[in-house]
Design a protein around this motif. Structure first.
Motif, PDB file in Angstrom:
ATOM      1  N   PHE A 100     105.341   9.524  49.374  1.00  0.00           N
ATOM      2  CA  PHE A 100     106.216  10.441  50.091  1.00  0.00           C
ATOM      3  C   PHE A 100     107.688  10.289  49.739  1.00  0.00           C
ATOM      4  N   VAL A 101     108.015   9.283  48.954  1.00  0.00           N
ATOM      5  CA  VAL A 101     109.421   9.040  48.642  1.00  0.00           C
ATOM      6  C   VAL A 101     109.604   8.850  47.138  1.00  0.00           C
ATOM      7  N   SER A 102     110.807   9.121  46.685  1.00  0.00           N
ATOM      8  CA  SER A 102     111.188   8.873  45.296  1.00  0.00           C
ATOM      9  C   SER A 102     112.409   7.980  45.292  1.00  0.00           C
ATOM     10  N   ILE A 103     112.453   7.076  44.356  1.00  0.00           N
ATOM     11  CA  ILE A 103     113.605   6.191  44.201  1.00  0.00           C
ATOM     12  C   ILE A 103     114.706   6.988  43.515  1.00  0.00           C
ATOM     13  N   THR A 104     115.883   6.995  44.110  1.00  0.00           N
ATOM     14  CA  THR A 104     116.964   7.847  43.608  1.00  0.00           C
ATOM     15  C   THR A 104     117.746   7.245  42.451  1.00  0.00           C
ATOM     16  N   ASP A 105     117.689   5.931  42.315  1.00  0.00           N
ATOM     17  CA  ASP A 105     118.469   5.269  41.276  1.00  0.00           C
ATOM     18  C   ASP A 105     117.746   3.980  40.907  1.00  0.00           C
ATOM     19  N   GLU A 106     117.816   3.599  39.639  1.00  0.00           N
ATOM     20  CA  GLU A 106     117.100   2.408  39.191  1.00  0.00           C
ATOM     21  C   GLU A 106     117.555   1.127  39.887  1.00  0.00           C
ATOM     22  N   ILE A 107     118.735   1.134  40.473  1.00  0.00           N
ATOM     23  CA  ILE A 107     119.178  -0.072  41.188  1.00  0.00           C
ATOM     24  C   ILE A 107     118.314  -0.330  42.428  1.00  0.00           C
ATOM     25  N   TYR A 108     117.565   0.678  42.863  1.00  0.00           N
ATOM     26  CA  TYR A 108     116.710   0.545  44.044  1.00  0.00           C
ATOM     27  C   TYR A 108     115.242   0.370  43.681  1.00  0.00           C
TER      28      TYR A 108
END
Length: 127
Positions: A100-108
């Motif tokens: 249900f979610v996508s990681i917005t930035d590789e730092i996360y």
């Protein structure tokens, strides 16, 4: 804990012969520093009654039981890492929070592991 406050199906599971599959719930697995109860409750909200289980086999066992008993709205946290090759039957209607979610930035990126260990059974009645 008797979980009278819980609106999830975890109480039904803990009252069943499968209670030994559940290691505990988050509320019983933590101790909150005095004076910070409200902060922790607001921060964890629905995760406080999440069932802590060991592995994917436990998840599948509980999903079958929940389907049979029509238990809904239960969150599971798995203690063992889930192999990437593991796939669940769509008929089980267990969904990984990661779906249900996508990681917005590789730092996360590390959050992906956390989200991969949480499963939600919204409804199993039509499974």
């Amino acid at each position: 804990s008797k979980l009278e406050w819980s609106q999830s199906g975890v109480s039904d599971i803990l009252a069943s012969n499968l209670k030994s599959v559940v290691k505990g719930v988050v509320a019983d697995a933590i101790t909150v520093a005095p004076g910070h109860e409200t902060t922790v409750e607001k921060s964890l909200s629905h995760l406080l009654d999440a069932a802590i289980i060991k592995n994917v086999d436990n998840l599948n066992t509980l999903a079958s039981y929940m389907k049979q008993k029509k238990i809904t709205k239960t969150v599971f946290i798995l203690l063992e890492e889930i192999p990437h090759s593991t796939e669940f039957s769509h008929s089980s209607q267990l969904r990984c929070l990661k779906d249900f979610v996508s990681i917005t930035d590789e730092i996360y990126t590390e959050l992906e592991h956390y989200f991969s260990s949480i499963f939600i059974a919204q409804t199993l009645e039509s499974a």
